[in-house]
Design an enzyme around this catalytic site. Structure first.
Site, mmCIF file in Angstrom:
data_model
loop_
_atom_site.group_PDB
_atom_site.id
_atom_site.type_symbol
_atom_site.label_atom_id
_atom_site.label_comp_id
_atom_site.label_asym_id
_atom_site.label_seq_id
_atom_site.Cartn_x
_atom_site.Cartn_y
_atom_site.Cartn_z
ATOM 1 N N GLY A 165 52.946 -32.658 2.105
ATOM 2 C CA GLY A 165 53.504 -31.380 1.396
ATOM 3 C C GLY A 165 53.993 -30.199 2.259
ATOM 4 N N GLY A 184 62.884 -34.775 -4.221
ATOM 5 C CA GLY A 184 61.879 -35.162 -3.145
ATOM 6 C C GLY A 184 61.130 -36.542 -3.312
ATOM 7 C CG ASP A 214 51.926 -35.943 -1.575
ATOM 8 O OD1 ASP A 214 53.075 -36.042 -1.083
ATOM 9 O OD2 ASP A 214 51.214 -35.290 -2.560
ATOM 10 C CG ASP A 217 53.721 -32.007 -7.915
ATOM 11 O OD1 ASP A 217 52.967 -31.128 -7.548
ATOM 12 O OD2 ASP A 217 53.883 -33.330 -7.449
ATOM 13 C CG ASP A 240 56.940 -34.117 -3.744
ATOM 14 O OD1 ASP A 240 58.127 -34.444 -3.534
ATOM 15 O OD2 ASP A 240 56.483 -32.773 -3.716
ATOM 16 C CB THR A 257 41.322 -3.731 -4.770
ATOM 17 O OG1 THR A 257 41.448 -2.241 -4.919
ATOM 18 C CG2 THR A 257 42.577 -3.988 -4.111
ATOM 19 C CB THR A 306 48.949 -33.927 4.589
ATOM 20 O OG1 THR A 306 50.104 -33.264 5.473
ATOM 21 C CG2 THR A 306 48.926 -35.311 5.029
ATOM 22 C CE LYS A 307 48.917 -33.273 -1.372
ATOM 23 N NZ LYS A 307 49.771 -32.149 -1.312
#
EC number: 2.7.1.33
Length: 257
Positions: free
Chosen positions: A8, A109, A6, A132, A111, A187, A12-13
């Site tokens: 993206g 897309g 996958d 998603d 995905d 902060t 990337t998976k």
């Protein structure tokens, strides 16, 4: 064994899957300049932590990509080092599962195709809202007949982090972490809390408005790289970090038999 990829915009998976089950998975940064050999070297090192010869069992690959410049390198990876031609997921694969893209511009897309295939397979009789949480946060409305009839596209949490980093000179760099309270006295902690609760409020607010406008009873499914941080969001019925990977594998099995 099947390799599901996958690609993206941010990461990337990569998952090794056997008989529909994820055996191992990794996440690497998405880089358009990474060569096929570099991909193979990276995957080999990661895979060797489980088994020295686990990649020898790879017989197929399927790829969901929203970054076209990466495609030729990933394709070469599998053709050169595994001697297989990977399946690239396209909108036409939605037809194989009875899904119809009923949008003004009927192109989505890869995905999202994978997400909807997996979601429809898991909940075939439900009206679905599939969220998603990637670089962009996409809300997909899928009716029980398989029609994608509506969508909302909003910034992803990584976009918010990047904007704060790029648009402010003095604020510290930070990562998004789950925060128990929103009011802080430093902060750094205030920035983390603002990003976490701001994104969570966006997801909950958009989901609430979608449900208010909808005439259907929606089952809400969430996936994406950051979904684990936001598992306590209101309105989410199911969280599945592997939804996209599951859809990629299902599409491969449908097309390759």
């Amino acid at each position: 064994m099947i390799v599901a990829v996958d690609v993206g915009n941010t990461s990337t998976k990569i998952a090794l899957c056997e008989n529909g089950t994820v055996v191992d998975k990794w996440r690497i940064s998405t880089c358009g300049k990474r060569t096929a050999a570099e991909y193979f070297s990276c995957i080999s090192v990661l895979a060797s932590r489980r088994s020295a010869d686990i990649l020898a069992g790879v017989r197929g690959a399927a790829i969901s990509s929203v970054v076209p410049v990466v495609n030729r390198h990933v394709e070469e990876l599998f053709e050169r080092f595994f001697n297989i031609s990977p399946v690239f997921i396209t909108n036409s694969h939605a037809d194989l599962f009875g899904l119809k893209i009923c949008l003004a511009q009927p192109t989505i897309g890869a995905d999202r195709v994978a997400d909807l295939v997996a979601a429809k397979t898991l909940w075939p009789t439900s009206d679905l809202l599939v969220i998603d949480m990637g670089t962009a946060t996409v809300f997909n409305l899928l009716d029980r007949n398989g029609g994608l009839y509506g969508q909302v596209v909003a910034p992803g949490v990584s976009c918010l982090v990047h904007s704060m980093r790029e648009c402010t000179a003095l604020l510290p760099q930070t990562l998004v972490r789950e925060s128990e309270k929103i009011v802080c006295d430093s902060t750094a902690a205030s920035l983390e809390a603002g990003l976490y609760w701001g994104y969570r409020a966006m997801v909950e607010g958009i989901t609430k408005q979608i449900m208010r406008e909808s005439t259907r009873t929606l089952r809400v499914i969430a996936t994406g790289g950051g979904v684990g941080l936001f598992r306590n969001c209101d309105y989410l019925n199911h969280i599945d970090e592997l939804l996209t990977i599951k859809g990629i594998v299902q599409i491969y099995e449908k097309t390759q038999g």
